[in-house]
Design an enzyme around this catalytic site. Structure first.
Site, PDB file in Angstrom:
ATOM      1  N   HIS A  94      -9.678  15.475   7.367  1.00 49.54           N
ATOM      2  CA  HIS A  94      -8.609  14.508   7.165  1.00 49.54           C
ATOM      3  C   HIS A  94      -8.266  13.746   8.452  1.00 49.54           C
ATOM      4  O   HIS A  94      -8.053  14.339   9.510  1.00 49.54           O
ATOM      5  CB  HIS A  94      -7.367  15.263   6.670  1.00 49.54           C
ATOM      6  CG  HIS A  94      -6.100  14.462   6.714  1.00 49.54           C
ATOM      7  ND1 HIS A  94      -5.124  14.643   7.670  1.00 49.54           N
ATOM      8  CD2 HIS A  94      -5.658  13.471   5.899  1.00 49.54           C
ATOM      9  CE1 HIS A  94      -4.121  13.803   7.439  1.00 49.54           C
ATOM     10  NE2 HIS A  94      -4.424  13.085   6.387  1.00 49.54           N
ATOM     11  N   LYS A  99      -4.555   5.808  -3.215  1.00 48.97           N
ATOM     12  CA  LYS A  99      -3.416   6.694  -3.392  1.00 48.97           C
ATOM     13  C   LYS A  99      -2.930   6.626  -4.838  1.00 48.97           C
ATOM     14  O   LYS A  99      -2.823   5.536  -5.424  1.00 48.97           O
ATOM     15  CB  LYS A  99      -2.286   6.300  -2.446  1.00 48.97           C
ATOM     16  CG  LYS A  99      -2.629   6.449  -0.975  1.00 48.97           C
ATOM     17  CD  LYS A  99      -2.801   7.906  -0.585  1.00 48.97           C
ATOM     18  CE  LYS A  99      -3.010   8.073   0.904  1.00 48.97           C
ATOM     19  NZ  LYS A  99      -3.065   9.493   1.304  1.00 48.97           N
TER      20      LYS A  99
END
Length: 374
Positions: free
Chosen positions: A306, A175
């Site tokens: 996802h 991230k």
């Protein structure tokens, strides 16, 4: 003539707790709070002869009870229907809520029923959903995301990376998207130096950059050999993602936040991405996902759906080109079965249907149980 119609439909909400709260860039920028749980919308469909199909959808943070409310509204419309008519039933459910949209909560509620119908169809055939759809392969490359959140220190991330690779995962996603870009670049560079040049790596900004920041970040990340840069801009900035794709060496990935075929088609039309990241529960289930897969294939896009690996392993194996499947283990406590991972690849289950059943623990987490029978 349909001799085995749907006789019972059951929906409920299951709140699956995370082992610890996690944060991405949306928390760093003050847009969201840390994630503590996943809400699963569960659906079970049973025919007159006792055959059952199981499916689920999900929400992160808010929205679970809204999905449950809409699912309760439309569940009764499946009673008496032929469960093989999956396409027609998807349209029927979508039109029921058309006045409040054919995106978002309405289709995410439909997704649980749609997955349950495909689960039932595959079970009747004695095959996994992936095989029923016509699998192109029996395994796909997989990468871990859960170990790379911004809520973990760099030392923790490096330990998580080592565990993931030792477990057989094929790649690592980190991230990024913090207010200070220098911290992001340093974090990604540190992991690249730790794992070496041969381990596939991805970076996910969770829509937190403007175009200028994304371009500057992308040019620095180009040096690190990433498989893709994910959601550098707003999910709906199709033109912006296309411009980044033209200017960067690193491929762009997006699509997880979109909730309709029409929205995903805009990514294809603008040539915004190299990797399509459509999320089956978010766009209404397997039925619309197959349409997105078709237009993505025609555009020669790569696929990297996802989350919810329990569903996407089937869809990844059925895509004509090799697809990445995201490994996030958060939902494992809700199921009795586990996906197998070896040598960087996730294996297609050989169990009929979706291949997952609810654990005893998940049954204790359920609320709002609603059952309709003919």
């Amino acid at each position: 003539m349909n001799t085995d119609p749907i006789q019972h439909v059951e929906v409920s909400l299951c709140r699956v707790p995370l082992p610890q709260a996690v944060s991405d860039a949306k928390v760093s920028t003050g847009r969201q709070k840390p994630l503590t749980h996943v809400d699963l919308l569960l659906a079970e469909i049973e025919t007159r002869h006792g055959e059952k199909g199981f499916g689920f959808s999900y929400s992160l943070r808010a929205g679970g009870h809204a999905m449950l409310a809409h699912a309760k509204d439309i569940a009764g419309e499946l009673i008496g229907e032929d469960p093989d008519d999956i396409g027609r039933l998807w349209e029927k459910m979508a039109w029921l809520g058309a006045s409040v949209a054919r995106t978002g909560v309405t289709v995410q509620a439909i997704a649980a029923f749609d997955v349950a119908l495909w689960d039932l169809k595959a079970k009747r055939a004695g095959k996994s959903i992936g095989k029923l759809l016509g699998a192109h392969r029996n395994d796909v490359p997989c990468y871990n995301t859960s170990g790379g959140y911004l809520s973990s220190s760099l030392d923790e991330v490096l330990r998580n990376v080592d565990r993931s690779l030792a477990h057989g995962l094929g790649g690592i996603k980190l991230k990024v998207g913090q207010p200070d870009l220098k911290l992001d670049i340093a974090r990604v560079r540190a992991v690249r130096e730790h794992v070496g040049e041969d381990v596939p790596m991805m970076a996910d900004a969770n829509q937190q950059w403007d175009f200028t920041t994304a371009l500057r970040a992308g040019r620095q990340l180009d040096e690190l050999g990433l498989v893709w840069l994910e959601e550098p801009l707003s999910a709906y900035d199709y033109a912006g993602h296309a411009m980044l794709s033209e200017r960067l060496d690193t491929p762009i990935a997006s699509g997880e936040m979109l909730s309709s075929l029409a929205e995903c088609a805009e990514l294809v039309r603008h040539r915004s991405v190299t990797f399509m990241q459509a999320d089956a529960p978010r766009i209404g289930g397997i039925t619309p996902f197959l349409k997105i897969a078709t237009i993505s294939d025609l555009a020669r896009l790569k696929l990297a759906p996802h989350f919810v690996m329990e569903i996407h392993i089937h869809l990844g194996c059925a895509y004509p080109h090799e697809a990445w499947v995201e490994h996030i283990e958060w939902l494992e406590p809700a199921f009795n079965e586990r996906l197998q991972i070896r040598n960087g690849r996730m294996m297609l289950p050989d169990r009929p249907g979706l291949g997952f059943t609810l654990s005893d623990e998940a049954l204790t987490w359920r609320e709002g149980l609603h059952r309709i029978s003919s």
